[in-house]
Write a protein that holds these residues in place. Structure first.
Motif, PDB file in Angstrom:
ATOM      1  N   SER A  47      34.639  20.573   4.981  1.00  0.00           N
ATOM      2  CA  SER A  47      36.025  20.097   5.031  1.00  0.00           C
ATOM      3  C   SER A  47      36.768  20.553   3.778  1.00  0.00           C
ATOM      4  CB  SER A  47      36.065  18.575   5.150  1.00  0.00           C
ATOM      5  OG  SER A  47      35.385  17.982   4.062  1.00  0.00           O
ATOM      6  N   PHE A  48      38.068  20.289   3.756  1.00  0.00           N
ATOM      7  CA  PHE A  48      38.915  20.681   2.626  1.00  0.00           C
ATOM      8  C   PHE A  48      39.795  19.500   2.290  1.00  0.00           C
ATOM      9  CE2 PHE A  48      42.479  22.636   0.448  1.00  0.00           C
ATOM     10  CZ  PHE A  48      41.881  23.629  -0.312  1.00  0.00           C
ATOM     11  N   GLY A  49      39.521  18.860   1.149  1.00  0.00           N
ATOM     12  CA  GLY A  49      40.253  17.670   0.773  1.00  0.00           C
ATOM     13  C   GLY A  49      41.249  17.900  -0.347  1.00  0.00           C
ATOM     14  N   TYR A  69      60.764  27.388  10.350  1.00  0.00           N
ATOM     15  CA  TYR A  69      60.736  25.922  10.418  1.00  0.00           C
ATOM     16  C   TYR A  69      59.761  25.421  11.475  1.00  0.00           C
ATOM     17  CZ  TYR A  69      62.487  21.108  10.858  1.00  0.00           C
ATOM     18  OH  TYR A  69      62.591  19.737  10.906  1.00  0.00           O
ATOM     19  N   THR A  70      59.675  26.117  12.592  1.00  0.00           N
ATOM     20  CA  THR A  70      58.848  25.640  13.700  1.00  0.00           C
ATOM     21  C   THR A  70      57.456  26.256  13.723  1.00  0.00           C
ATOM     22  OG1 THR A  70      59.795  27.319  15.167  1.00  0.00           O
ATOM     23  CG2 THR A  70      60.846  25.151  15.154  1.00  0.00           C
ATOM     24  N   SER A  71      57.135  27.121  12.760  1.00  0.00           N
ATOM     25  CA  SER A  71      55.798  27.712  12.682  1.00  0.00           C
ATOM     26  C   SER A  71      54.877  26.737  11.956  1.00  0.00           C
ATOM     27  CB  SER A  71      55.845  29.048  11.932  1.00  0.00           C
ATOM     28  OG  SER A  71      56.560  30.007  12.674  1.00  0.00           O
ATOM     29  N   VAL A  72      54.028  26.087  12.694  1.00  0.00           N
ATOM     30  CA  VAL A  72      53.183  25.049  12.104  1.00  0.00           C
ATOM     31  C   VAL A  72      51.722  25.301  12.456  1.00  0.00           C
ATOM     32  CG1 VAL A  72      54.933  23.250  11.947  1.00  0.00           C
ATOM     33  CG2 VAL A  72      53.729  23.584  14.107  1.00  0.00           C
ATOM     34  N   MET A  73      50.848  24.688  11.670  1.00  0.00           N
ATOM     35  CA  MET A  73      49.418  24.887  11.853  1.00  0.00           C
ATOM     36  C   MET A  73      48.681  23.565  11.697  1.00  0.00           C
ATOM     37  SD  MET A  73      48.431  26.769   8.273  1.00  0.00           S
ATOM     38  CE  MET A  73      48.724  25.999   6.677  1.00  0.00           C
ATOM     39  N   ASP A  74      47.429  23.565  12.096  1.00  0.00           N
ATOM     40  CA  ASP A  74      46.589  22.389  11.922  1.00  0.00           C
ATOM     41  C   ASP A  74      46.230  22.214  10.448  1.00  0.00           C
ATOM     42  OD1 ASP A  74      46.605  22.139  14.662  1.00  0.00           O
ATOM     43  OD2 ASP A  74      44.586  22.911  14.963  1.00  0.00           O
ATOM     44  N   VAL A  75      46.117  20.958  10.008  1.00  0.00           N
ATOM     45  CA  VAL A  75      45.707  20.624   8.644  1.00  0.00           C
ATOM     46  C   VAL A  75      44.407  19.835   8.719  1.00  0.00           C
ATOM     47  CG1 VAL A  75      46.325  19.398   6.523  1.00  0.00           C
ATOM     48  CG2 VAL A  75      48.090  20.585   7.836  1.00  0.00           C
ATOM     49  N   ASP A  76      43.436  20.186   7.871  1.00  0.00           N
ATOM     50  CA  ASP A  76      42.166  19.478   7.868  1.00  0.00           C
ATOM     51  C   ASP A  76      42.401  17.975   7.709  1.00  0.00           C
ATOM     52  OD1 ASP A  76      39.047  20.108   7.492  1.00  0.00           O
ATOM     53  OD2 ASP A  76      39.602  18.394   6.244  1.00  0.00           O
ATOM     54  N   ALA A  77      41.722  17.181   8.515  1.00  0.00           N
ATOM     55  CA  ALA A  77      41.942  15.732   8.529  1.00  0.00           C
ATOM     56  C   ALA A  77      41.678  15.103   7.168  1.00  0.00           C
ATOM     57  CB  ALA A  77      41.053  15.087   9.587  1.00  0.00           C
ATOM     58  N   GLU A  78      40.705  15.628   6.430  1.00  0.00           N
ATOM     59  CA  GLU A  78      40.403  15.057   5.118  1.00  0.00           C
ATOM     60  C   GLU A  78      41.571  15.249   4.163  1.00  0.00           C
ATOM     61  OE1 GLU A  78      37.201  15.777   1.514  1.00  0.00           O
ATOM     62  OE2 GLU A  78      36.494  15.842   3.581  1.00  0.00           O
ATOM     63  N   HIS A  79      42.119  16.450   4.117  1.00  0.00           N
ATOM     64  CA  HIS A  79      43.245  16.684   3.223  1.00  0.00           C
ATOM     65  C   HIS A  79      44.465  15.887   3.663  1.00  0.00           C
ATOM     66  CE1 HIS A  79      46.689  18.607   1.307  1.00  0.00           C
ATOM     67  NE2 HIS A  79      45.846  18.939   0.352  1.00  0.00           N
ATOM     68  N   PHE A  80      44.707  15.850   4.957  1.00  0.00           N
ATOM     69  CA  PHE A  80      45.856  15.116   5.482  1.00  0.00           C
ATOM     70  C   PHE A  80      45.845  13.671   5.004  1.00  0.00           C
ATOM     71  CE2 PHE A  80      47.400  12.326   8.962  1.00  0.00           C
ATOM     72  CZ  PHE A  80      48.746  12.641   8.896  1.00  0.00           C
ATOM     73  N   GLU A 112      43.867  12.218   2.570  1.00  0.00           N
ATOM     74  CA  GLU A 112      43.767  12.053   1.113  1.00  0.00           C
ATOM     75  C   GLU A 112      45.088  12.359   0.420  1.00  0.00           C
ATOM     76  OE1 GLU A 112      38.995  12.952   0.560  1.00  0.00           O
ATOM     77  OE2 GLU A 112      40.475  14.392  -0.191  1.00  0.00           O
ATOM     78  N   ASN A 113      45.820  13.342   0.913  1.00  0.00           N
ATOM     79  CA  ASN A 113      47.122  13.657   0.337  1.00  0.00           C
ATOM     80  C   ASN A 113      48.070  12.471   0.484  1.00  0.00           C
ATOM     81  OD1 ASN A 113      49.291  15.501  -0.670  1.00  0.00           O
ATOM     82  ND2 ASN A 113      50.062  15.223   1.416  1.00  0.00           N
ATOM     83  N   LEU A 114      48.128  11.895   1.674  1.00  0.00           N
ATOM     84  CA  LEU A 114      49.005  10.740   1.894  1.00  0.00           C
ATOM     85  C   LEU A 114      48.572   9.549   1.046  1.00  0.00           C
ATOM     86  CD1 LEU A 114      49.554  10.893   5.763  1.00  0.00           C
ATOM     87  CD2 LEU A 114      51.060  11.737   3.956  1.00  0.00           C
ATOM     88  N   GLN A 129      46.676   9.556  -1.899  1.00  0.00           N
ATOM     89  CA  GLN A 129      46.793   9.777  -3.340  1.00  0.00           C
ATOM     90  C   GLN A 129      48.249   9.905  -3.789  1.00  0.00           C
ATOM     91  OE1 GLN A 129      44.365   9.625  -5.488  1.00  0.00           O
ATOM     92  NE2 GLN A 129      42.603   9.671  -4.134  1.00  0.00           N
ATOM     93  N   VAL A 130      49.066  10.593  -3.011  1.00  0.00           N
ATOM     94  CA  VAL A 130      50.440  10.877  -3.431  1.00  0.00           C
ATOM     95  C   VAL A 130      51.397   9.762  -3.039  1.00  0.00           C
ATOM     96  CG1 VAL A 130      52.383  12.482  -3.206  1.00  0.00           C
ATOM     97  CG2 VAL A 130      50.036  13.371  -3.371  1.00  0.00           C
ATOM     98  N   PHE A 131      51.348   9.299  -1.784  1.00  0.00           N
ATOM     99  CA  PHE A 131      52.380   8.397  -1.282  1.00  0.00           C
ATOM    100  C   PHE A 131      51.986   6.922  -1.302  1.00  0.00           C
ATOM    101  CE2 PHE A 131      53.413  12.521   0.523  1.00  0.00           C
ATOM    102  CZ  PHE A 131      54.775  12.601   0.277  1.00  0.00           C
ATOM    103  N   HIS A 132      50.731   6.614  -1.045  1.00  0.00           N
ATOM    104  CA  HIS A 132      50.315   5.208  -1.024  1.00  0.00           C
ATOM    105  C   HIS A 132      49.910   4.723  -2.412  1.00  0.00           C
ATOM    106  CE1 HIS A 132      49.917   3.891   3.368  1.00  0.00           C
ATOM    107  NE2 HIS A 132      50.536   5.056   3.407  1.00  0.00           N
ATOM    108  N   ALA A 133      49.020   5.462  -3.083  1.00  0.00           N
ATOM    109  CA  ALA A 133      48.516   5.018  -4.389  1.00  0.00           C
ATOM    110  C   ALA A 133      49.394   5.488  -5.545  1.00  0.00           C
ATOM    111  CB  ALA A 133      47.090   5.513  -4.590  1.00  0.00           C
ATOM    112  N   CYS A 134      50.213   6.548  -5.324  1.00  0.00           N
ATOM    113  CA  CYS A 134      50.980   7.162  -6.426  1.00  0.00           C
ATOM    114  C   CYS A 134      50.031   7.390  -7.612  1.00  0.00           C
ATOM    115  CB  CYS A 134      52.151   6.279  -6.830  1.00  0.00           C
ATOM    116  SG  CYS A 134      53.301   5.906  -5.494  1.00  0.00           S
TER     117      CYS A 134
END
Length: 374
Positions: free
Chosen positions: A118-120, A262-273, A275-277, A279-284
């Motif tokens: 995975s990629f976190g 704008y509409t060119s999108v790709m899948d994001v590894d679930a772990e990074h998805f 952990e990013n939310l 670490q950055v948005f919930h825990a600051c």
């Protein structure tokens, strides 16, 4: 480049064929920037592009103007949030006349076999750090949006562990360093849902027929639903995004139309998805001193010799003014001449890195500051 062409003149277009339009069902692993050359005020210049390093989850791509000779290095760190790195095309075009530009091109994990692991979020930080080490001393780094916290963390780690390898300058654009400094509707929506939902309800396995089948991801299709909803709301108020769809002001809309970017999108590894939310948005986490990488606390206060530039749009309703500028308070050891806060009037999120606001109002100031940063 023709004789007499100065390094500070802005590129106004590109030379080359139109980039193949993204087709959602195709879900490519990467998208080329379709950047073979630049049209400059004094003539045209060939662009040399090559892959410097490749891993399962990213490619470090280099762009330079061979006829122009050596230039200062600059690393562009796009957000790993569901868009292809091609979204940064206008930024690369604008910087190329003055810098040898490298780009972290994130791979669509739909094409990454599960055996690669995975990629976190920590992997994101380490990837940026390795790229900075690979590109060498005197490097400038520009990170956009959700690429900002990993870039700041990587810079802080280098400033503490290998100061001679820390970047000459770090530019953070529309980065949610402290999303609670000025929370937007986007931030409030992210914080409304518990982390358990992001780890379970928001992710799905890659379907059969792809190399990454079975890998848990935040799907591109889900991302696209959110993007379309945001566009619909913006059209109701005739906002910046709606105006870009109506009249594309990109550097080369014939080659890379904004609606495609704008509409060119790709899948994001679930772990990074997740952990990013978290670490950055919930825990600051970085603002509270909680962010760790490889078992060590990330310490932005270690920055002493890197020029820190924050760039925010006054009308940004994704990463509102104050969220990015919060980085300055985390780096108290930086002297006044090594910090700058830029707030761009009448500019939203997308204008910071695409179109006329980027080219005419942000790039000239940024270029001047970076070229004098040393």
């Amino acid at each position: 480049m023709e004789s007499g062409q100065g390094p500070s003149e802005a590129a106004t277009g590109t030379v080359g064929q139109r980039a193949p339009l993204h087709r959602e069902a195709d879900q490519p692993a990467r998208r080329s920037l379709a950047l073979d050359g630049l049209t400059l005020p004094g003539g045209t210049a060939q662009v040399e592009g090559r892959d410097l390093s490749v891993s399962a989850f990213h490619t470090l791509v280099s762009f330079r103007l061979p006829a122009a000779g050596p230039r200062p290095g600059l690393l562009v760190v796009p957000p790993l949030s569901g868009h292809f790195a091609m979204l940064m095309r206008d930024v690369v075009i604008g910087l190329l006349p003055d810098f040898d530009v490298s780009l972290l091109d994130w791979t669509n994990v739909r094409h990454v076999p599960q055996r690669c692991g995975s990629f976190g979020f920590e992997d994101n930080i380490l990837t940026v750090e390795r790229a900075i080490r690979r590109l060498g001393p005197g490097l400038n780094v520009l990170a956009l949006c959700q690429g900002g916290v990993p870039a700041l963390a990587a810079t802080a780690r280098l400033a503490e562990e290998a100061p001679h390898r820390a970047p000459e300058a770090l530019v953070l654009m529309a980065a949610p360093v402290d999303p609670m400094a000025n929370p937007t509707a986007v931030v409030r929506l992210i914080r409304r849902w518990p982390m358990l939902w992001y780890r379970t309800g928001a992710v799905a396995p890659v379907p059969r027929g792809f190399a990454g089948q079975g890998r848990r991801v935040y799907p591109a299709a889900t991302q696209l639903v959110g993007l379309r909803a945001y566009l619909a709301r913006d059209r109701e108020r005739d906002g910046e995004l709606a105006r870009k769809f109506r009249a594309d002001d990109g550097a080369d809309p014939g080659v890379a139309p904004f609606d495609d970017l704008y509409t060119s999108v790709m899948d994001v590894d679930a772990e990074h998805f997740a952990e990013n939310l978290e670490q950055v948005f919930h825990a600051c986490a970085i603002t509270k001193g909680w962010l760790t990488c490889r078992g060590r606390t990330v310490r932005p206060e270690a920055l002493r010799d890197t020029t820190l530039i924050t760039v925010e749009g006054a009308l940004d309703d994704i990463a509102a003014p104050g969220q990015t500028a919060a980085a300055h308070a985390l780096c108290p050891a930086l002297p006044a001449h090594r910090r700058a806060r830029i707030v761009v009037p009448d500019c939203g999120h997308f204008g910071l890195f695409h179109g006329q606001p980027w080219r005419e109002r942000i790039l000239p100031d940024l270029r001047s500051r970076l070229l004098s940063a040393g």
